[in-house]
Scaffold this motif. Structure first.
Motif, PDB file in Angstrom:
ATOM      1  N   SER A  35       0.851  -1.182   0.000  1.00  5.55           N
ATOM      2  CA  SER A  35       0.000   0.000   0.000  1.00  5.55           C
ATOM      3  C   SER A  35       0.891   1.238   0.000  1.00  5.55           C
ATOM      4  CB  SER A  35      -0.922   0.005   1.217  1.00  5.55           C
ATOM      5  OG  SER A  35      -0.183   0.059   2.412  1.00  5.55           O
ATOM      6  N   PRO A  36       0.399   2.336  -0.533  1.00  5.73           N
ATOM      7  CA  PRO A  36       1.196   3.568  -0.538  1.00  5.73           C
ATOM      8  C   PRO A  36       1.469   4.045   0.892  1.00  5.73           C
ATOM      9  CG  PRO A  36      -0.659   3.739  -2.057  1.00  5.73           C
ATOM     10  CD  PRO A  36      -0.866   2.498  -1.243  1.00  5.73           C
ATOM     11  N   PRO A  37       2.571   4.752   1.108  1.00  5.04           N
ATOM     12  CA  PRO A  37       2.868   5.280   2.442  1.00  5.04           C
ATOM     13  C   PRO A  37       1.707   6.136   2.963  1.00  5.04           C
ATOM     14  CG  PRO A  37       4.751   5.594   1.003  1.00  5.04           C
ATOM     15  CD  PRO A  37       3.613   5.106   0.142  1.00  5.04           C
ATOM     16  N   GLY A  38       1.322   5.885   4.195  1.00  3.06           N
ATOM     17  CA  GLY A  38       0.275   6.680   4.815  1.00  3.06           C
ATOM     18  C   GLY A  38      -1.145   6.305   4.439  1.00  3.06           C
ATOM     19  N   ALA A  39      -1.315   5.329   3.554  1.00  4.34           N
ATOM     20  CA  ALA A  39      -2.660   4.926   3.136  1.00  4.34           C
ATOM     21  C   ALA A  39      -3.345   4.174   4.268  1.00  4.34           C
ATOM     22  CB  ALA A  39      -2.586   4.050   1.886  1.00  4.34           C
ATOM     23  N   PRO A  40      -4.669   4.297   4.369  1.00  6.52           N
ATOM     24  CA  PRO A  40      -5.371   3.552   5.411  1.00  6.52           C
ATOM     25  C   PRO A  40      -5.381   2.054   5.090  1.00  6.52           C
ATOM     26  CG  PRO A  40      -6.932   4.659   3.977  1.00  6.52           C
ATOM     27  CD  PRO A  40      -5.554   5.100   3.548  1.00  6.52           C
ATOM     28  N   GLY A  41      -5.657   1.262   6.109  1.00  6.06           N
ATOM     29  CA  GLY A  41      -5.762  -0.177   5.911  1.00  6.06           C
ATOM     30  C   GLY A  41      -4.452  -0.889   6.138  1.00  6.06           C
ATOM     31  N   THR A  42      -4.400  -2.109   5.645  1.00  8.69           N
ATOM     32  CA  THR A  42      -3.213  -2.933   5.848  1.00  8.69           C
ATOM     33  C   THR A  42      -2.300  -2.844   4.640  1.00  8.69           C
ATOM     34  OG1 THR A  42      -4.307  -4.864   4.930  1.00  8.69           O
ATOM     35  CG2 THR A  42      -4.488  -4.540   7.305  1.00  8.69           C
ATOM     36  N   GLY A  43      -1.158  -3.414   4.779  1.00  5.05           N
ATOM     37  CA  GLY A  43      -0.183  -3.429   3.688  1.00  5.05           C
ATOM     38  C   GLY A  43       1.041  -2.632   4.066  1.00  5.05           C
ATOM     39  N   THR A  44       2.146  -3.017   3.504  1.00  2.00           N
ATOM     40  CA  THR A  44       3.403  -2.325   3.753  1.00  2.00           C
ATOM     41  C   THR A  44       3.804  -1.581   2.484  1.00  2.00           C
ATOM     42  OG1 THR A  44       5.642  -2.599   4.621  1.00  2.00           O
ATOM     43  CG2 THR A  44       4.856  -4.300   3.108  1.00  2.00           C
ATOM     44  N   ASN A  45       4.910  -0.883   2.530  1.00  2.72           N
ATOM     45  CA  ASN A  45       5.366  -0.142   1.353  1.00  2.72           C
ATOM     46  C   ASN A  45       6.854  -0.387   1.130  1.00  2.72           C
ATOM     47  OD1 ASN A  45       6.904   2.062   2.779  1.00  2.72           O
ATOM     48  ND2 ASN A  45       4.876   2.447   3.646  1.00  2.72           N
ATOM     49  N   PRO A  46       7.348  -0.045  -0.047  1.00  2.00           N
ATOM     50  CA  PRO A  46       8.756  -0.323  -0.358  1.00  2.00           C
ATOM     51  C   PRO A  46       9.738   0.324   0.616  1.00  2.00           C
ATOM     52  CG  PRO A  46       7.562   0.193  -2.360  1.00  2.00           C
ATOM     53  CD  PRO A  46       6.625   0.476  -1.215  1.00  2.00           C
ATOM     54  N   GLU A  47       9.403   1.494   1.139  1.00  2.00           N
ATOM     55  CA  GLU A  47      10.313   2.167   2.063  1.00  2.00           C
ATOM     56  C   GLU A  47      10.438   1.384   3.374  1.00  2.00           C
ATOM     57  OE1 GLU A  47       9.193   4.597  -1.144  1.00  2.00           O
ATOM     58  OE2 GLU A  47       7.821   3.745   0.323  1.00  2.00           O
ATOM     59  N   GLN A  48       9.317   0.861   3.880  1.00  2.00           N
ATOM     60  CA  GLN A  48       9.369   0.039   5.084  1.00  2.00           C
ATOM     61  C   GLN A  48      10.169  -1.238   4.837  1.00  2.00           C
ATOM     62  OE1 GLN A  48       5.150  -0.337   5.708  1.00  2.00           O
ATOM     63  NE2 GLN A  48       5.174   1.130   7.400  1.00  2.00           N
ATOM     64  N   LEU A  49       9.950  -1.853   3.701  1.00  2.00           N
ATOM     65  CA  LEU A  49      10.681  -3.078   3.376  1.00  2.00           C
ATOM     66  C   LEU A  49      12.179  -2.806   3.269  1.00  2.00           C
ATOM     67  CD1 LEU A  49       8.227  -4.534   0.727  1.00  2.00           C
ATOM     68  CD2 LEU A  49       8.631  -5.398   3.049  1.00  2.00           C
ATOM     69  N   PHE A  50      12.544  -1.714   2.637  1.00  2.00           N
ATOM     70  CA  PHE A  50      13.946  -1.350   2.491  1.00  2.00           C
ATOM     71  C   PHE A  50      14.568  -1.099   3.864  1.00  2.00           C
ATOM     72  CE2 PHE A  50      17.205   1.845   0.815  1.00  2.00           C
ATOM     73  CZ  PHE A  50      18.092   0.868   0.437  1.00  2.00           C
ATOM     74  N   ALA A  51      13.831  -0.422   4.757  1.00  2.00           N
ATOM     75  CA  ALA A  51      14.337  -0.145   6.104  1.00  2.00           C
ATOM     76  C   ALA A  51      14.604  -1.446   6.861  1.00  2.00           C
ATOM     77  CB  ALA A  51      13.349   0.738   6.865  1.00  2.00           C
ATOM     78  N   VAL A  52      13.672  -2.382   6.805  1.00  2.00           N
ATOM     79  CA  VAL A  52      13.841  -3.662   7.493  1.00  2.00           C
ATOM     80  C   VAL A  52      15.011  -4.441   6.885  1.00  2.00           C
ATOM     81  CG1 VAL A  52      12.797  -5.946   7.847  1.00  2.00           C
ATOM     82  CG2 VAL A  52      11.487  -3.887   8.334  1.00  2.00           C
ATOM     83  N   CYS A  53      15.074  -4.492   5.577  1.00  2.00           N
ATOM     84  CA  CYS A  53      16.131  -5.264   4.914  1.00  2.00           C
ATOM     85  C   CYS A  53      17.508  -4.687   5.193  1.00  2.00           C
ATOM     86  CB  CYS A  53      15.857  -5.333   3.417  1.00  2.00           C
ATOM     87  SG  CYS A  53      14.372  -6.262   3.014  1.00  2.00           S
ATOM     88  N   TRP A  54      17.647  -3.371   5.076  1.00  2.00           N
ATOM     89  CA  TRP A  54      18.953  -2.748   5.305  1.00  2.00           C
ATOM     90  C   TRP A  54      19.371  -2.931   6.765  1.00  2.00           C
ATOM     91  CZ3 TRP A  54      20.283   2.899   3.451  1.00  2.00           C
ATOM     92  CH2 TRP A  54      21.651   3.115   3.575  1.00  2.00           C
ATOM     93  N   SER A  55      18.442  -2.717   7.698  1.00  2.00           N
ATOM     94  CA  SER A  55      18.811  -2.829   9.107  1.00  2.00           C
ATOM     95  C   SER A  55      19.199  -4.262   9.466  1.00  2.00           C
ATOM     96  CB  SER A  55      17.703  -2.304  10.014  1.00  2.00           C
ATOM     97  OG  SER A  55      16.497  -2.991   9.825  1.00  2.00           O
ATOM     98  N   ALA A  56      18.513  -5.251   8.911  1.00  4.27           N
ATOM     99  CA  ALA A  56      18.861  -6.655   9.170  1.00  4.27           C
ATOM    100  C   ALA A  56      20.252  -6.970   8.620  1.00  4.27           C
ATOM    101  CB  ALA A  56      17.826  -7.586   8.550  1.00  4.27           C
ATOM    102  N   CYS A  57      20.527  -6.516   7.429  1.00  3.46           N
ATOM    103  CA  CYS A  57      21.825  -6.748   6.814  1.00  3.46           C
ATOM    104  C   CYS A  57      22.926  -6.017   7.589  1.00  3.46           C
ATOM    105  CB  CYS A  57      21.786  -6.288   5.355  1.00  3.46           C
ATOM    106  SG  CYS A  57      23.238  -6.748   4.416  1.00  3.46           S
TER     107      CYS A  57
END
Length: 138
Positions: A35-57
């Protein structure tokens, strides 16, 4: 460009619908609603995924830096990652802020570990000189 000696892993995904679609890995381990950043409802966005992936790495690179120096990697080590989607004169861009927590490690040593991790982390290498990045010891 660097010379590739050996491919260690290849991730395969398929995304449909863009920011309002779905993303799935070919092995079925990942199945996300987007889902787009800030959109109502469920779903994640590419920026959140990138943050999780980079921090894990980045944590993996910190562990490697600790091991190389025979320092016990703190069980509660963490990276608070913020990926900003920004807009400027030349369109959309990303910027990143990583706040690294290394409890029980002296600040000077922790900063050396952070610097080493930033040099070795594949995500840090991919973004180096491409986006604004701030990494601090929290």
């Amino acid at each position: 460009m660097i010379d590739i000696e050996k491919t260690l892993y290849s991730a395969h995904t398929c995304t449909t619908g863009g920011r309002e679609g779905t993303g799935r890995s070919h092995d079925g381990r990942l199945d996300l609603k987007l889902s787009p950043p800030g959109a109502p409802g469920t779903g994640t966005n590419p920026e959140q995924l990138f943050a999780v992936c980079w921090s894990a790495c980045f944590l993996g690179s910190l562990r490697h830096a600790c091991n190389a120096r025979k320092i016990v990697f703190p069980a509660m080590a963490g990276v608070d990652a913020q990926i900003d989607l920004v807009h400027g004169e030349h369109g959309f861009f990303l910027q990143a802020k990583l706040a690294v927590s290394l409890p029980d490690i002296e600040p000077q040593v922790a900063q050396q570990l952070i610097d080493a991790a930033h040099q070795n982390c594949p995500y840090s290498k991919a973004t180096r000189n491409n986006i604004k990045v701030s990494i601090i010891l929290a």
